[in-house]
Design an enzyme around this catalytic site. Sequence first.
Site, PDB file in Angstrom:
ATOM      1  N   GLY A 131     -40.615  31.201   2.989  1.00  0.00           N
ATOM      2  CA  GLY A 131     -39.995  29.941   3.687  1.00  0.00           C
ATOM      3  C   GLY A 131     -39.208  30.239   4.903  1.00  0.00           C
ATOM      4  NE  ARG A 268     -15.560  -4.514  -2.939  1.00  0.00           N
ATOM      5  CZ  ARG A 268     -15.815  -4.884  -3.988  1.00  0.00           C
ATOM      6  NH1 ARG A 268     -16.353  -6.323  -4.429  1.00  0.00           N
ATOM      7  NH2 ARG A 268     -15.301  -4.392  -5.144  1.00  0.00           N
ATOM      8  CG  HIS A 338     -21.917   0.701   0.895  1.00  0.00           C
ATOM      9  ND1 HIS A 338     -21.578   1.324   2.003  1.00  0.00           N
ATOM     10  CD2 HIS A 338     -22.687  -0.484   1.097  1.00  0.00           C
ATOM     11  CE1 HIS A 338     -22.392   0.477   2.918  1.00  0.00           C
ATOM     12  NE2 HIS A 338     -22.916  -0.312   2.410  1.00  0.00           N
ATOM     13  N   GLY A 340     -18.622   1.446  -5.744  1.00  0.00           N
ATOM     14  CA  GLY A 340     -19.903   1.413  -6.935  1.00  0.00           C
ATOM     15  C   GLY A 340     -20.900   1.198  -6.208  1.00  0.00           C
ATOM     16  CD  GLU A 363     -39.849  20.358  11.745  1.00  0.00           C
ATOM     17  OE1 GLU A 363     -39.575  20.711  13.047  1.00  0.00           O
ATOM     18  OE2 GLU A 363     -40.816  19.464  11.412  1.00  0.00           O
ATOM     19  CD  GLU A 367     -27.776  27.938   4.978  1.00  0.00           C
ATOM     20  OE1 GLU A 367     -28.927  27.453   5.010  1.00  0.00           O
ATOM     21  OE2 GLU A 367     -26.911  27.363   4.448  1.00  0.00           O
TER      22      GLU A 367
HETATM   23  N1  CAA Z   1     -40.537  30.546  20.807  1.00  0.00           N
HETATM   24  C1  CAA Z   1     -41.290  31.565  21.208  1.00  0.00           C
HETATM   25  N2  CAA Z   1     -41.305  32.593  20.520  1.00  0.00           N
HETATM   26  C2  CAA Z   1     -40.415  33.012  19.735  1.00  0.00           C
HETATM   27  C3  CAA Z   1     -39.570  32.118  19.509  1.00  0.00           C
HETATM   28  C4  CAA Z   1     -39.385  30.742  20.084  1.00  0.00           C
HETATM   29  N3  CAA Z   1     -38.422  29.755  19.699  1.00  0.00           N
HETATM   30  N4  CAA Z   1     -38.662  32.800  18.519  1.00  0.00           N
HETATM   31  C5  CAA Z   1     -39.036  34.141  18.229  1.00  0.00           C
HETATM   32  N5  CAA Z   1     -39.987  34.321  19.086  1.00  0.00           N
HETATM   33  C6  CAA Z   1     -40.928  35.505  19.093  1.00  0.00           C
HETATM   34  C7  CAA Z   1     -39.877  36.812  19.704  1.00  0.00           C
HETATM   35  O1  CAA Z   1     -39.636  36.457  20.924  1.00  0.00           O
HETATM   36  C8  CAA Z   1     -41.010  37.838  18.980  1.00  0.00           C
HETATM   37  O2  CAA Z   1     -41.802  38.020  19.935  1.00  0.00           O
HETATM   38  P1  CAA Z   1     -41.999  39.481  20.561  1.00  0.00           P
HETATM   39  O3  CAA Z   1     -42.065  40.468  19.357  1.00  0.00           O
HETATM   40  O4  CAA Z   1     -43.194  39.349  21.414  1.00  0.00           O
HETATM   41  O5  CAA Z   1     -40.590  39.991  21.317  1.00  0.00           O
HETATM   42  C9  CAA Z   1     -41.523  37.167  17.782  1.00  0.00           C
HETATM   43  O6  CAA Z   1     -41.185  35.835  17.990  1.00  0.00           O
HETATM   44  C10 CAA Z   1     -40.533  37.719  16.528  1.00  0.00           C
HETATM   45  O7  CAA Z   1     -38.977  37.029  17.031  1.00  0.00           O
HETATM   46  P2  CAA Z   1     -37.956  37.514  15.568  1.00  0.00           P
HETATM   47  O8  CAA Z   1     -37.851  38.997  15.650  1.00  0.00           O
HETATM   48  O9  CAA Z   1     -36.567  36.898  16.153  1.00  0.00           O
HETATM   49  O10 CAA Z   1     -38.564  36.892  14.282  1.00  0.00           O
HETATM   50  P3  CAA Z   1     -37.821  36.970  12.919  1.00  0.00           P
HETATM   51  O11 CAA Z   1     -38.894  37.437  12.005  1.00  0.00           O
HETATM   52  O12 CAA Z   1     -36.799  37.850  12.840  1.00  0.00           O
HETATM   53  O13 CAA Z   1     -37.567  35.392  12.601  1.00  0.00           O
HETATM   54  C11 CAA Z   1     -36.382  33.438  12.743  1.00  0.00           C
HETATM   55  C12 CAA Z   1     -37.019  34.613  13.385  1.00  0.00           C
HETATM   56  C13 CAA Z   1     -35.567  32.676  13.628  1.00  0.00           C
HETATM   57  C14 CAA Z   1     -35.643  33.797  11.413  1.00  0.00           C
HETATM   58  C15 CAA Z   1     -37.822  32.675  12.139  1.00  0.00           C
HETATM   59  O14 CAA Z   1     -38.582  33.534  11.346  1.00  0.00           O
HETATM   60  C16 CAA Z   1     -37.418  31.075  11.607  1.00  0.00           C
HETATM   61  O15 CAA Z   1     -37.383  30.220  12.549  1.00  0.00           O
HETATM   62  N6  CAA Z   1     -37.517  30.967  10.250  1.00  0.00           N
HETATM   63  C17 CAA Z   1     -37.629  29.729   9.802  1.00  0.00           C
HETATM   64  C18 CAA Z   1     -38.918  29.213   9.646  1.00  0.00           C
HETATM   65  C19 CAA Z   1     -38.870  27.919   9.415  1.00  0.00           C
HETATM   66  O16 CAA Z   1     -38.190  26.991  10.133  1.00  0.00           O
HETATM   67  N7  CAA Z   1     -39.596  27.018   8.554  1.00  0.00           N
HETATM   68  C20 CAA Z   1     -40.021  25.771   8.464  1.00  0.00           C
HETATM   69  C21 CAA Z   1     -41.035  25.431   7.954  1.00  0.00           C
HETATM   70  S1  CAA Z   1     -42.071  24.049   8.648  1.00  0.00           S
HETATM   71  C22 CAA Z   1     -41.671  22.683   8.316  1.00  0.00           C
HETATM   72  O17 CAA Z   1     -40.545  22.434   7.425  1.00  0.00           O
HETATM   73  C23 CAA Z   1     -42.615  21.643   8.763  1.00  0.00           C
HETATM   74  C24 CAA Z   1     -42.573  20.389   7.973  1.00  0.00           C
HETATM   75  O18 CAA Z   1     -43.837  20.083   7.222  1.00  0.00           O
HETATM   76  C25 CAA Z   1     -41.432  19.585   7.898  1.00  0.00           C
END
Ligand code: CAA
Length: 379
Positions: A131, A268, A338, A340, A363, A367
């Site tokens: 996730g 109210r 509101h 109860g 998204e 954290e």
């Molecule tokens: N834009 C472009 N590239 C990015 C970026 C961004 N915002 N953030 C990181 N990158 C790139 C980095 O530059 C790096 O590239 P290089 O190796 O070429 O330098 C690469 O990605 C890896 O970056 P990190 O080392 O920072 O990656 P990480 O594994 O440590 O993860 C994290 C970073 C921010 C924790 C990321 O994993 C994250 O955002 N996790 C949460 C995922 C999430 O939001 N999930 C939600 C699911 S979708 C959802 O909910 C949809 C729905 O249906 C509503």
Amino acid sequence: MSFKLSDEQLMIQSMVREFSRKVVAATAAERDQTKEFPWKNFKQMGELGLMGMMIPTEYGGEGADAVSYVLALSEIAYSCASTSVVMSVQNSIVCESINRFGTEEQKQTFLVPLAQGEIIGAFALTEPDAGSDPVSQTTTAVRDDNNYVINGTKRFITSGKNSRAVIVTAKTDETARHKGISAFLVAKDTPGLIVGHMEDKMGLRASDTTDLIFENCRVPASALLGNEGDGFKIAMAGLDSGRIGIAAQSLGVAQAALDASVKYAKKRKQFGKAIANHQGIRWQIADMATQIEAARQLVMSAASMKDRKENYTTQASMAKLFASEMVNQVTARAIQIHGGYGFTKDYPVERFYRDARVFTIYEGTSEIQRIVISNSVLK
Ligand code: CAA
């Protein structure tokens, strides 16, 4: 920095406000009970240009700026958060990703009907055991001549059931960590793509959230979005935009909770006067309004940076973190005001409270936003 909306932005805001409060609001409480997907609303929203707002007109979009988009999304969320999450995913992580990384063929086949609201799209990154850390995903896509064969399970996919096009990420190189992840744009009726378990959620009940199971799902090589290995970056860039959307959604729900609280507090009466005249309530209203305004400034700032084509990753995370935490506090206070009645379905605030709960989770959790922000501050 202060924001003055242009005439065009004000016009979009007022057009969407009218539509949302007349059409979307009318059946929101009922949908929360029946879980009925608001197809009719999306058809109208497509006609109003709300399903691919930031997509160029030649691909069926409106060519609108990000500020107009957040104004519109907040207005839809004001009436129905279920409708707004579908609009958010469609506009940002689905349409924008195809617009940025898709081939002309992918744009003609998928982006045009998506942006016109003729079909709904989904974005499948999360898995049962991946996730917050999508790099540890285990879905694979193995090249076989001119095809890829995808195997794996995706979880918590917004519009998993009702979508007709899915962006799915999968490992094309299991040894390469994030650089081994690729994205594919897949038609929903592809054999081997199966809609699995549908979640029974505490909120956003009219938006379907499902597993998507890929069982030897064979897609042509032309389904690749961007290049092999681009999948993680496509997802992260899409989520930058998506996070502004969730922040805008938070604003809309919070404003609805405040407006409902003001209306109730004026009506109210306790201890011989309207509770709006008791200082304890007035101060709560003041704090709610201030929190909403602070969140609005962050959302507008992130959207404006996007419009100026600046890097807005950190600001999107700040807006998402602050606004999603804010709406949880504001909706909880709305129930307290509101009393109860707030705990019953006679008033909308209990729905707002349930809908908002996931905003600090999907998204990217609060954290995760703090990881993104602290990485930027401390780098
Ligand atoms: N834009 C472009 N590239 C990015 C970026 C961004 N915002 N953030 C990181 N990158 C790139 C980095 O530059 C790096 O590239 P290089 O190796 O070429 O330098 C690469 O990605 C890896 O970056 P990190 O080392 O920072 O990656 P990480 O594994 O440590 O993860 C994290 C970073 C921010 C924790 C990321 O994993 C994250 O955002 N996790 C949460 C995922 C999430 O939001 N999930 C939600 C699911 S979708 C959802 O909910 C949809 C729905 O249906 C509503």
